[in-house]
Design a protein around this motif. Sequence first.
Motif, PDB file in Angstrom:
ATOM      1  N   UNK B  10      26.281  45.330  14.996  1.00 27.75           N
ATOM      2  CA  UNK B  10      25.342  44.805  15.997  1.00 27.75           C
ATOM      3  C   UNK B  10      24.549  43.656  15.391  1.00 27.75           C
ATOM      4  N   UNK B  11      24.448  43.667  14.046  1.00 29.70           N
ATOM      5  CA  UNK B  11      23.687  42.598  13.392  1.00 29.70           C
ATOM      6  C   UNK B  11      24.331  42.254  12.050  1.00 29.70           C
ATOM      7  N   UNK B  12      24.298  40.966  11.717  1.00 28.15           N
ATOM      8  CA  UNK B  12      24.885  40.501  10.450  1.00 28.15           C
ATOM      9  C   UNK B  12      23.857  39.624   9.742  1.00 28.15           C
ATOM     10  N   UNK B  13      23.719  39.824   8.437  1.00 31.17           N
ATOM     11  CA  UNK B  13      22.956  38.870   7.645  1.00 31.17           C
ATOM     12  C   UNK B  13      23.888  38.266   6.587  1.00 31.17           C
ATOM     13  N   UNK B  14      23.784  36.943   6.413  1.00 29.53           N
ATOM     14  CA  UNK B  14      24.555  36.301   5.352  1.00 29.53           C
ATOM     15  C   UNK B  14      23.594  35.900   4.246  1.00 29.53           C
ATOM     16  N   UNK B  15      23.779  36.538   3.105  1.00 29.69           N
ATOM     17  CA  UNK B  15      22.905  36.236   1.973  1.00 29.69           C
ATOM     18  C   UNK B  15      23.570  35.093   1.201  1.00 29.69           C
ATOM     19  N   UNK B  16      22.873  33.963   1.127  1.00 26.58           N
ATOM     20  CA  UNK B  16      23.462  32.811   0.443  1.00 26.58           C
ATOM     21  C   UNK B  16      24.147  31.868   1.410  1.00 26.58           C
ATOM     22  N   UNK B  17      23.785  31.919   2.681  1.00 27.44           N
ATOM     23  CA  UNK B  17      24.357  30.989   3.646  1.00 27.44           C
ATOM     24  C   UNK B  17      23.832  29.588   3.357  1.00 27.44           C
ATOM     25  N   UNK B  18      24.635  28.605   3.694  1.00 24.94           N
ATOM     26  CA  UNK B  18      24.271  27.236   3.332  1.00 24.94           C
ATOM     27  C   UNK B  18      24.538  26.301   4.499  1.00 24.94           C
ATOM     28  N   UNK B  19      23.853  25.151   4.465  1.00 28.47           N
ATOM     29  CA  UNK B  19      24.169  24.122   5.456  1.00 28.47           C
ATOM     30  C   UNK B  19      25.451  23.379   5.095  1.00 28.47           C
ATOM     31  N   UNK B  20      25.825  23.477   3.843  1.00 27.59           N
ATOM     32  CA  UNK B  20      27.043  22.798   3.385  1.00 27.59           C
ATOM     33  C   UNK B  20      28.253  23.674   3.716  1.00 27.59           C
ATOM     34  N   UNK B  21      28.998  23.275   4.724  1.00 30.96           N
ATOM     35  CA  UNK B  21      30.118  24.134   5.170  1.00 30.96           C
ATOM     36  C   UNK B  21      31.313  24.043   4.231  1.00 30.96           C
ATOM     37  N   UNK B  22      31.187  23.241   3.180  1.00 37.49           N
ATOM     38  CA  UNK B  22      32.245  23.259   2.157  1.00 37.49           C
ATOM     39  C   UNK B  22      31.972  24.346   1.114  1.00 37.49           C
ATOM     40  N   UNK B  23      30.762  24.957   1.220  1.00 36.99           N
ATOM     41  CA  UNK B  23      30.482  26.076   0.321  1.00 36.99           C
ATOM     42  C   UNK B  23      30.860  27.375   1.022  1.00 36.99           C
ATOM     43  N   UNK B  24      31.298  28.385   0.274  1.00 37.38           N
ATOM     44  CA  UNK B  24      31.704  29.648   0.910  1.00 37.38           C
ATOM     45  C   UNK B  24      30.652  30.185   1.878  1.00 37.38           C
ATOM     46  N   UNK B  25      29.371  30.232   1.445  1.00 34.96           N
ATOM     47  CA  UNK B  25      28.328  30.788   2.306  1.00 34.96           C
ATOM     48  C   UNK B  25      28.105  29.947   3.559  1.00 34.96           C
ATOM     49  N   UNK B  26      28.326  28.654   3.445  1.00 36.82           N
ATOM     50  CA  UNK B  26      28.171  27.772   4.600  1.00 36.82           C
ATOM     51  C   UNK B  26      29.342  27.908   5.548  1.00 36.82           C
ATOM     52  N   UNK B  27      30.513  27.975   4.981  1.00 31.16           N
ATOM     53  CA  UNK B  27      31.724  28.075   5.796  1.00 31.16           C
ATOM     54  C   UNK B  27      31.777  29.411   6.527  1.00 31.16           C
ATOM     55  N   UNK B  28      31.352  30.468   5.811  1.00 28.08           N
ATOM     56  CA  UNK B  28      31.306  31.813   6.405  1.00 28.08           C
ATOM     57  C   UNK B  28      30.421  31.807   7.649  1.00 28.08           C
ATOM     58  N   UNK B  29      29.227  31.219   7.505  1.00 30.45           N
ATOM     59  CA  UNK B  29      28.293  31.176   8.627  1.00 30.45           C
ATOM     60  C   UNK B  29      28.889  30.373   9.787  1.00 30.45           C
ATOM     61  N   UNK B  30      29.467  29.239   9.452  1.00 32.12           N
ATOM     62  CA  UNK B  30      30.065  28.386  10.475  1.00 32.12           C
ATOM     63  C   UNK B  30      31.133  29.173  11.257  1.00 32.12           C
ATOM     64  N   UNK B  31      31.976  29.888  10.532  1.00 32.27           N
ATOM     65  CA  UNK B  31      33.042  30.646  11.202  1.00 32.27           C
ATOM     66  C   UNK B  31      32.472  31.755  12.090  1.00 32.27           C
ATOM     67  N   UNK B  32      31.406  32.380  11.631  1.00 30.75           N
ATOM     68  CA  UNK B  32      30.828  33.468  12.431  1.00 30.75           C
ATOM     69  C   UNK B  32      30.182  32.895  13.698  1.00 30.75           C
ATOM     70  N   UNK B  33      29.497  31.746  13.529  1.00 22.21           N
ATOM     71  CA  UNK B  33      28.881  31.120  14.706  1.00 22.21           C
ATOM     72  C   UNK B  33      29.960  30.667  15.690  1.00 22.21           C
ATOM     73  N   UNK B  34      30.969  29.940  15.162  1.00 19.93           N
ATOM     74  CA  UNK B  34      31.973  29.400  16.092  1.00 19.93           C
ATOM     75  C   UNK B  34      32.894  30.513  16.591  1.00 19.93           C
TER      76      UNK B  34
END
Lengths: 684, 684
Positions: B10-34
């Motif tokens: 029901x809820x997800x937190x990404x620890x280490x998410x980044x604005x840089x989508x070339x970084x794993x944490x950034x790309x992960x967030x981008x994929x979850x959003x999209x």
Amino acid sequence: MINKQLLKPKSIVIIGASNDTKKPGGNMLKNIISGSFKGELSVVNPKEEKVQGIKSYSEVKEISQTELAILAIPAKYCAGTIKILAEEKNTKAFIIISAGFGEAGETGKQLEQEIAQTVEGVGGCLIGPNCIGVITENYKGVFTAPVPKFNPQGCDLISGSGATAVFIMEAGMALGVSFANVFSVGNGAQTSVEDILEYMDNHFNLETDPLIKLLYLETISNPKKLLKHASSLIKKGAKIAAIKAGSTAEGSRAATSHTGAIASSDMTVRALFNKAGIVYCSSREELLSVASIFNYKKLEGKNIAIITHAGGSAVMLADELSKGGLKVPEISGPDAEKLKSFLYPGSSVSNPIDFLATGTAEQLGIIIDYCEHKFENIDAMAVVFGSPGLFDVENVYNVLSVKLEICKKPIFPVLPSVVNAQREIQSFLRKGHINFPDEVVLGKALSQVFNTPEPISEEISLPKIDIEKIRSIIENASEGYLNAAQTEKLLDAAGIPRVIEIVENSKEAIHSKMGSMDFPVVMKVVGPLHKSDAKGVVLNITSKEEVSETFDLLMKIDSATAVMVQPQLAGLELFVGVTKEPGFNHTILCGLGGIFIEVLNDVAAGLSPISKDEAQKMVQSLRGYKLIQGARGQEGVDENQFVEIIQRLSALVEAAPEITEMDLNPLIGTQRAITAVDARVRIG
Amino acid sequence: MINKQLLKPKSIVIIGASNDTKKPGGNMLKNIISGSFKGELSVVNPKEEKVQGIKSYSEVKEISQTELAILAIPAKYCAGTIKILAEEKNTKAFIIISAGFGEAGETGKQLEQEIAQTVEGVGGCLIGPNCIGVITENYKGVFTAPVPKFNPQGCDLISGSGATAVFIMEAGMALGVSFANVFSVGNGAQTSVEDILEYMDNHFNLETDPLIKLLYLETISNPKKLLKHASSLIKKGAKIAAIKAGSTAEGSRAATSHTGAIASSDMTVRALFNKAGIVYCSSREELLSVASIFNYKKLEGKNIAIITHAGGSAVMLADELSKGGLKVPEISGPDAEKLKSFLYPGSSVSNPIDFLATGTAEQLGIIIDYCEHKFENIDAMAVVFGSPGLFDVENVYNVLSVKLEICKKPIFPVLPSVVNAQREIQSFLRKGHINFPDEVVLGKALSQVFNTPEPISEEISLPKIDIEKIRSIIENASEGYLNAAQTEKLLDAAGIPRVIEIVENSKEAIHSKMGSMDFPVVMKVVGPLHKSDAKGVVLNITSKEEVSETFDLLMKIDSATAVMVQPQLAGLELFVGVTKEPGFNHTILCGLGGIFIEVLNDVAAGLSPISKDEAQKMVQSLRGYKLIQGARGQEGVDENQFVEIIQRLSALVEAAPEITEMDLNPLIGTQRAITAVDARVRIG
């Protein structure tokens, strides 16, 4: 006969060209026009004045002298048209794409033979009928798509099936395989795949000719020509891979039903390919993977370094290379430690060299440099590098591309990210490289190429045998199986050691001839063909009394004429034999006898004449080879003598090609001697 | 333990998410959003207020209660973060994508174990570390591309290697293979491939669950769990194919160097897959080809009709099917003649059904109807249809598409024109079909699936043996090899017939015990482990005098303690044995003795407990099986008794799992009896 009018025509006429480019004649014309043919182009179509902008003649009589004619008209009109072209228009090359000839039945067969005769009569060349045509540097004479861009460094493709040629080109283009000349021989009324190879061989130029030849064969109509010119081309620097479809009974029936071709056994085809140095393939994918290997530098040793940032692919590749007889040797020592210092912590250099998901282009460059210059136990590299989607791999592929050109050791690229890195892979392919998207497919093809022997030298020296005596035995023999006396003389003349045999039809004569022969002996009935089935072989006879009793028993067998007595030899049972398939040289077989041949079908085959090296490889390829070497506390067999017997058998059939079948089974072998105990020879 | 918080958070937190989508944490967030995750999404990144538009907390303490946490922070911070999440935030599911744990050495190993304990402590689920993440219907928790569209009819993919998972998805998408849930287990600190299968099995719903499961394994940490849940899933209607990389010594070294995994032998892995009904694959290509076969209706018989307009492909496919044990049976009779009347002249219906380059969509429809309804000897169809480039094949593929849905017999499409008919193939794939671009690759995969046995029933009835006696022998034995008396008792308790043996250390005792034992006999030294090496086995002893002489000789051998006398049996040498690999049930082996095992390595393996059917298949899979049936004029062996001995051996190790190694070699078999002549049992 392939001629320059076919390859570089100054003028082409298309009979049956159409404005409808969905029709073969229309599509053919379109391809020739868009392929920028530089010579004179005319068409014959009674219904049009111009076809696709080209002047159209209403009948073939009206055209000027033309070197190459392409026919896309119904089968029944072809013969007459070709007669006019050949006799009045000085046409020397013909491509008939029309179907309805030999593949359709006996009438069609006669029609195509008649046409071939007309063409032969003017010393011309005929391709087809029932084919998709020809592509050369000069014109794109095919009615199909895609028409690959002519690349003189690409692959020549010669195919017995038009559709298969198209499918091979399509699959190849996706991998980056490019093509040069393409010949679809169709029914091969005059020109077969072998004839085209012959021409390529006779006119071979290492500097300018395409070096890779891919063949698709459903029939081998002239095996000797194939062997001669394929091996000659390979010795001159070409590389050849071929599919011979119809390798199983079911496939063979499928091939026969659609081409009427004669089936050859897969064993004999493989023997031919081995002798010629042709890489044997079973699918379009395999053929193209082998072509891709051919495109890279030659693998000169077994030891492969796997360089990767993705462990899984490296493991699967190591598995496959190992199964194929190649090696992924451990890398260690000071240079390995030094290399490791350039890589991120956690990298492994012990081979596979795993430089982690975060590995960089610079690191890849350094790793390749180490493999090229420092690691002497490495013969080649396989680089597996995909894209997890996070960073651009273009710089990695650029490094790879430069190293591919510079390095002396071959480098095989596995770029698996066909979606993520599609753009970068395309740009890599545009530089003229080829990609292996699947590491295991690469591994399989690499072993296939590495395990194909070099073509055999033409100068095979066979043991000296008494040819005069052999000829006299053969010429005095009638067709069918030789009798015991003839067989003995033949073996003696060929210098193949055989067991002492006494054949008599009275007990007294046997006892007197046996003299001091050592017991145990074997007794066999003479007369019935299948002695074992008739219970006509009795082993372990240890006394004179038993000899008498056994004689009486054997003579009671149906059609018994005499009894044979031999010393019972102890040793390893071996087997050599000969078969003959139409058009092929004799196939020489060897193996271990008994269960190895009857239960396990463990037989090696080679095409006569068999060199010493070939005979050795045959022997060593047997699954039961360990027994020949000596295993399980049992002494083995004198391998050199076994090799010599194989070669003597080859010399024998070279001297007596009338032999259509021969079995020496068993020979009994020890470290001291190998002796033929039973022999059967059939004259055809 | 997989839980609903991992699958449907029901809820997800990404620890280490980044604005840089070339970084794993950034790309992960981008994929979850999209990927349009519908729950609550938060991120922790001390440097940002918002990351990709999502509110960012500066430390984990600040966030609200969250069901799933994805960690993309350095390894050293993970343990502390997870402690807070588990203890204060009620987080029950964790995905650690960070590397630097077990794969990096002992410290990392300890770190991941510590984390796993924390997670276990709250009954949570941990995926990773060192993985690419998880895709479910609810969220796209991966930091790589491509992220395949979730298709509930697609394949579940569970992989021990993140990069390999990506490469499998990429290669699959090109063929039209679609995906559902994807799990990359990484180091598997808590959750292994087996655990995920267990969850899928325990919660299986035939109506809604993806039925195809693809596995990539480098290690099998819990073979029993894999066997249990894979076979259970398959029995419920799922289909499973798996790669177990590291099948060779070199591959295994490669796998070990990059995962530190324990290697299992390929023989035992194959035995496990066979028992579970998992299709064994060796490459990504094979795995995806098998997945493609799974996508179609199940092949219920061996007989395939090949329907084509291109002869060459049909021949190669017929070859491959035949090599794989399938059939392309001839089609004939009145219905065949009737079918022919609908096709163009020159077409062939005898199978392959070749309806010529000019064949139409309507004709294809009729041919398929005949194969479906009229030709009873046909179980499935392979349709090979490319495009020579002349006409549009869309209508052909439309017919094919409709028939694929309607027909009860499976139809496998080979659409080879990947360039010419690219558009039409894409449109075919969009309808949910899968293409086999290469006919031989199809043929191989089809045989692979067909030849994989059904999963074994859990209720295997083994022969009754004297378990009480066996337990008493084992419990009184010390580690190492059992002595002769113990071995005899064990065989007797297991009901495995053995030869009569006299073991004595005086000549007199031997003579007295031999009584009326038939000659010839065998004498063996007792004491030395390797009797044959010490020349401690003497055959063919035919008199009392020889017994005395041989006794004296044998007793002179080093460490000889006694001499054994047995009747010398005549018959076929057989072999059964047991090995044990960590975590696996016992592997039961059978074969022919002598050269078959020592030279040819002709051994069949199965995992205990072995059903009667499995034992029969093992025996029949031997290369030398013909000898068991009786060949070359020699009587064979009572196959039922051989099967029973294999089952008794299986029953024995089930009762005495302490047995780590066992060899009955040879057993001497005839049509009347099979008798163990020599036995060796080791207790671990």
